[in-house]
Each structure stands twice: as C-alpha cells, then as structure tokens.
Design a protein around this motif. Structure first.
Motif, PDB file in Angstrom:
ATOM      1  N   LEU A 272       0.821  -1.216   0.000  1.00 50.78           N
ATOM      2  CA  LEU A 272       0.000   0.000   0.000  1.00 50.78           C
ATOM      3  C   LEU A 272       0.856   1.268   0.000  1.00 50.78           C
ATOM      4  N   ASP A 273       2.160   1.085  -0.178  1.00 46.98           N
ATOM      5  CA  ASP A 273       3.119   2.203  -0.220  1.00 46.98           C
ATOM      6  C   ASP A 273       3.182   2.948   1.113  1.00 46.98           C
ATOM      7  N   LEU A 274       3.143   2.177   2.206  1.00 45.03           N
ATOM      8  CA  LEU A 274       3.248   2.743   3.544  1.00 45.03           C
ATOM      9  C   LEU A 274       4.601   2.369   4.149  1.00 45.03           C
ATOM     10  N   ASN A 275       5.260   3.342   4.749  1.00 42.84           N
ATOM     11  CA  ASN A 275       6.534   3.104   5.426  1.00 42.84           C
ATOM     12  C   ASN A 275       6.236   2.728   6.872  1.00 42.84           C
ATOM     13  N   ILE A 276       6.633   1.535   7.259  1.00 44.79           N
ATOM     14  CA  ILE A 276       6.334   1.043   8.594  1.00 44.79           C
ATOM     15  C   ILE A 276       6.886   1.956   9.683  1.00 44.79           C
ATOM     16  N   GLU A 277       7.994   2.628   9.379  1.00 50.52           N
ATOM     17  CA  GLU A 277       8.615   3.531  10.359  1.00 50.52           C
ATOM     18  C   GLU A 277       7.752   4.741  10.658  1.00 50.52           C
ATOM     19  N   ASN A 278       6.851   5.074   9.749  1.00 53.09           N
ATOM     20  CA  ASN A 278       6.004   6.247   9.935  1.00 53.09           C
ATOM     21  C   ASN A 278       4.641   5.914  10.537  1.00 53.09           C
ATOM     22  N   LEU A 279       4.432   4.639  10.857  1.00 48.47           N
ATOM     23  CA  LEU A 279       3.145   4.220  11.416  1.00 48.47           C
ATOM     24  C   LEU A 279       3.265   3.971  12.915  1.00 48.47           C
ATOM     25  N   ASP A 280       2.120   3.990  13.583  1.00 55.21           N
ATOM     26  CA  ASP A 280       2.082   3.732  15.024  1.00 55.21           C
ATOM     27  C   ASP A 280       1.918   2.230  15.239  1.00 55.21           C
ATOM     28  N   VAL A 281       3.045   1.541  15.373  1.00 57.22           N
ATOM     29  CA  VAL A 281       3.035   0.080  15.507  1.00 57.22           C
ATOM     30  C   VAL A 281       3.422  -0.305  16.924  1.00 57.22           C
ATOM     31  N   ARG A 282       2.624  -1.147  17.545  1.00 58.99           N
ATOM     32  CA  ARG A 282       2.921  -1.699  18.873  1.00 58.99           C
ATOM     33  C   ARG A 282       3.235  -3.186  18.701  1.00 58.99           C
ATOM     34  N   TYR A 283       4.326  -3.630  19.305  1.00 58.08           N
ATOM     35  CA  TYR A 283       4.725  -5.025  19.158  1.00 58.08           C
ATOM     36  C   TYR A 283       4.394  -5.821  20.423  1.00 58.08           C
ATOM     37  N   ALA A 284       3.970  -7.051  20.223  1.00 59.72           N
ATOM     38  CA  ALA A 284       3.655  -7.958  21.335  1.00 59.72           C
ATOM     39  C   ALA A 284       4.477  -9.236  21.161  1.00 59.72           C
ATOM     40  N   ASN A 285       4.619  -9.998  22.254  1.00 58.00           N
ATOM     41  CA  ASN A 285       5.470 -11.190  22.203  1.00 58.00           C
ATOM     42  C   ASN A 285       4.699 -12.491  22.003  1.00 58.00           C
ATOM     43  N   SER A 286       3.383 -12.402  21.764  1.00 48.82           N
ATOM     44  CA  SER A 286       2.607 -13.597  21.471  1.00 48.82           C
ATOM     45  C   SER A 286       1.283 -13.181  20.831  1.00 48.82           C
ATOM     46  N   HIS A 287       0.625 -14.140  20.184  1.00 47.41           N
ATOM     47  CA  HIS A 287      -0.678 -13.849  19.585  1.00 47.41           C
ATOM     48  C   HIS A 287      -1.708 -13.535  20.668  1.00 47.41           C
ATOM     49  N   ASP A 288      -1.607 -14.188  21.817  1.00 47.42           N
ATOM     50  CA  ASP A 288      -2.530 -13.890  22.920  1.00 47.42           C
ATOM     51  C   ASP A 288      -2.318 -12.471  23.434  1.00 47.42           C
ATOM     52  N   ALA A 289      -1.057 -12.032  23.488  1.00 45.89           N
ATOM     53  CA  ALA A 289      -0.760 -10.668  23.930  1.00 45.89           C
ATOM     54  C   ALA A 289      -1.307  -9.649  22.930  1.00 45.89           C
ATOM     55  N   LEU A 290      -1.257  -9.986  21.643  1.00 46.51           N
ATOM     56  CA  LEU A 290      -1.854  -9.110  20.626  1.00 46.51           C
ATOM     57  C   LEU A 290      -3.354  -8.955  20.872  1.00 46.51           C
ATOM     58  N   ARG A 291      -4.001 -10.067  21.163  1.00 46.05           N
ATOM     59  CA  ARG A 291      -5.450 -10.021  21.401  1.00 46.05           C
ATOM     60  C   ARG A 291      -5.792  -9.217  22.657  1.00 46.05           C
ATOM     61  N   ALA A 292      -4.928  -9.293  23.644  1.00 41.64           N
ATOM     62  CA  ALA A 292      -5.148  -8.513  24.870  1.00 41.64           C
ATOM     63  C   ALA A 292      -5.037  -7.016  24.572  1.00 41.64           C
ATOM     64  N   LEU A 293      -4.081  -6.636  23.727  1.00 42.79           N
ATOM     65  CA  LEU A 293      -3.937  -5.229  23.337  1.00 42.79           C
ATOM     66  C   LEU A 293      -5.188  -4.735  22.620  1.00 42.79           C
ATOM     67  N   LEU A 294      -5.724  -5.580  21.739  1.00 41.50           N
ATOM     68  CA  LEU A 294      -6.914  -5.194  20.979  1.00 41.50           C
ATOM     69  C   LEU A 294      -8.134  -5.107  21.895  1.00 41.50           C
ATOM     70  N   ALA A 295      -8.318  -6.090  22.745  1.00 38.64           N
ATOM     71  CA  ALA A 295      -9.486  -6.115  23.628  1.00 38.64           C
ATOM     72  C   ALA A 295      -9.505  -4.938  24.599  1.00 38.64           C
ATOM     73  N   SER A 296      -8.308  -4.491  25.012  1.00 36.52           N
ATOM     74  CA  SER A 296      -8.221  -3.381  25.963  1.00 36.52           C
ATOM     75  C   SER A 296      -8.276  -2.014  25.280  1.00 36.52           C
ATOM     76  N   GLY A 297      -8.262  -2.006  23.962  1.00 31.79           N
ATOM     77  CA  GLY A 297      -8.322  -0.745  23.235  1.00 31.79           C
ATOM     78  C   GLY A 297      -6.984  -0.043  23.082  1.00 31.79           C
ATOM     79  N   GLU A 298      -5.896  -0.739  23.424  1.00 32.65           N
ATOM     80  CA  GLU A 298      -4.573  -0.124  23.292  1.00 32.65           C
ATOM     81  C   GLU A 298      -4.113  -0.045  21.844  1.00 32.65           C
ATOM     82  N   VAL A 299      -4.691  -0.883  20.982  1.00 32.63           N
ATOM     83  CA  VAL A 299      -4.448  -0.778  19.536  1.00 32.63           C
ATOM     84  C   VAL A 299      -5.799  -0.821  18.830  1.00 32.63           C
ATOM     85  N   ASP A 300      -5.812  -0.345  17.583  1.00 33.41           N
ATOM     86  CA  ASP A 300      -7.055  -0.322  16.805  1.00 33.41           C
ATOM     87  C   ASP A 300      -7.257  -1.599  16.009  1.00 33.41           C
ATOM     88  N   LEU A 301      -6.155  -2.249  15.665  1.00 27.77           N
ATOM     89  CA  LEU A 301      -6.260  -3.510  14.939  1.00 27.77           C
ATOM     90  C   LEU A 301      -4.971  -4.300  15.127  1.00 27.77           C
TER      91      LEU A 301
END
Length: 253
Positions: free
Chosen positions: A141-170
């Motif tokens: 999509l011609d997006l530079n990852i460095e210019n985006l608001d990316v949050r990293y997690a150490n597991s798929h379950d941790a990703l889901r926790a971030l989403l459920a708590s509203g700390e990330v949008d997707l």
C-alpha cells in the motif's frame, strides 16, 4: 538462548538438541521430553534452543545441529535436509489464513485507513500471520512502517489482549475458535490465502524408531494441552506400529 534439563537416568553423555521459535515453547517441550522413558534411556540431558530470527532456524536446520526442530516446510525443502540429514516429519499443524482484526470496524486495505491507526504486530520476524504478511501488505500500500504507530507484542494472545483493551485499533493474526467470544468476525479482513503450518522434524540418520515414536507421543500430548483448538488438529505423518515399525498413514487403514 537455551534451556537444559537432566533426564532421570544418570551417566549418559549424549544430549538431545531441540530448536523452537519461542522461549515459552522451549520450556514446555523440555519439561515433557526430560520425563520421557525412551529419552531417558538414550540421552543424559535435553537442551532446547530458541530464537526468533529466520537465520537461527536455518543455522540449526541447514547444518543439522538440531535432532528435533519445529520449522516451515519451505525451509526444509530449500536446504534439502531430508536427504542430507534424513530429517523426517513427525507432526504437522494445519494450514491457516492471516487477517487484520479490529474491535469496532472492518479494516480496509487502503493507504488512508492505516495512517492514523495503532497497529498491533508480533515482534518475531519469523511469524507470517503476525509479522511478515502484514508488513508486506503495508508495503504494498506504499506505507513506510517507520512512519506508522506500531505496537509489538510477544505472542498472539498478547496481541489479542492489546486489541481487547483498546490499546491498539487492529492487529494482524490468525482467527481462532474462541475469538468470537471477544471479537466480531464481521471486523476481520483477510490478507493471505492458506498458509502452510509448521512441522516438527526429527533427524533420523540412525533408524531410531523408538525415539521417533516417543517424540511423536510427546508432541501430541503437548498439542492437546494448548488452549487454541488449532493445535489440537496436529497431524501425524507416520504411524508407530506394534512391533516398533513406522507405517505410512494409509497403511494404518
């Protein structure tokens, strides 16, 4: 990085070397293998290495360092280790798809959509659904990852926790059965076709069928203890016969 455990039999110097892509899995498999009777008869200890880089997996697989390894089939085929070191598949996980998953809306695959979004990704660069495929889609999509608001997690379950708590949008991950309890399937967008699952390979330079069957039994037990039903669908490649022989799955019928 590695974890080591001693088996119950003393005086044996050989080490069973295992490689996996995460520390959590390393601890789980070490505990189980060190309690196995066959492993106890053949080895003095089990050392399980873990690493999150593709280069780590290639090092252990391509040079035959690992007796047992969880790896992608395409890597195994690329280095032809089945013929070089006689690695044989013990257990495999089914194919799956990768999705962008949101809490309140269906993600759109267009450039403008991601500009103001907080995006959850997996920190491990070897994960296809949580790292490789979403980054490839963003690049498309011609997006530079460095210019985006990316949050990293150490597991798929941790990703889901971030989403459920509203700390990330997707987030980017696979869809599992119990996701419907917290998220809506209407708010997922596929970013891949079927992705082949990983496989466990055992080095069989010697026809050590007892070890093969012991490892297979251990891995099946571990798969059934996982919370995700995805791992419960683990598939055997050879069947352990009553006389210690290995049979093709079709021979069992």
């Amino acid at each position: 990085m590695s974890t080591v455990c001693k088996v119950k039999e003393a005086g044996i110097k050989d080490t069973l070397v295992v490689y996996v892509p995460s520390e959590e899995l390393a601890n789980q498999i070490a505990d189980k293998l060190c309690l196995n009777d066959v492993v106890g008869r053949q080895f003095g200890e089990v050392e399980v290495f873990w690493g999150y880089k593709l280069s780590d997996s290639i090092e252990f697989l391509g040079k035959g360092f690992a007796d047992l390894i969880l790896a992608k089939e395409n890597i195994v085929e690329a280095f032809m280790v089945e013929s070089t070191y006689n690695y044989q598949a013990v257990l495999g996980y089914p194919s799956y798809r990768a999705f962008f998953i949101s809490l309140k809306e269906k993600p759109r695959l267009d450039k403008a959509y991601f500009l103001d979004k907080r995006i959850g990704l997996l920190e491990y660069p070897t994960s296809r659904s949580g790292h490789i495929l979403p980054k490839a889609q963003l690049k498309k999509l011609d997006l530079n990852i460095e210019n985006l608001d990316v949050r990293y997690a150490n597991s798929h379950d941790a990703l889901r926790a971030l989403l459920a708590s509203g700390e990330v949008d997707l987030i980017s991950s696979y869809w599992k059965e119990d996701d419907q309890e917290r998220f809506s399937h209407n708010y997922v967008t596929p970013i891949s076709d079927n992705i082949s699952g990983s496989k466990w390979y055992l080095k069989m330079e010697q026809r050590n069928t007892d070890l093969y069957c012991a490892v297979q039994k251990t891995l099946l037990s571990l798969a059934q203890q996982q919370m995700s039903s995805y791992f419960h669908q683990a598939e055997k490649y050879l069947v352990c016969g009553d006389n210690g022989s290995l049979l093709e799955m079709s021979d069992e019928q």
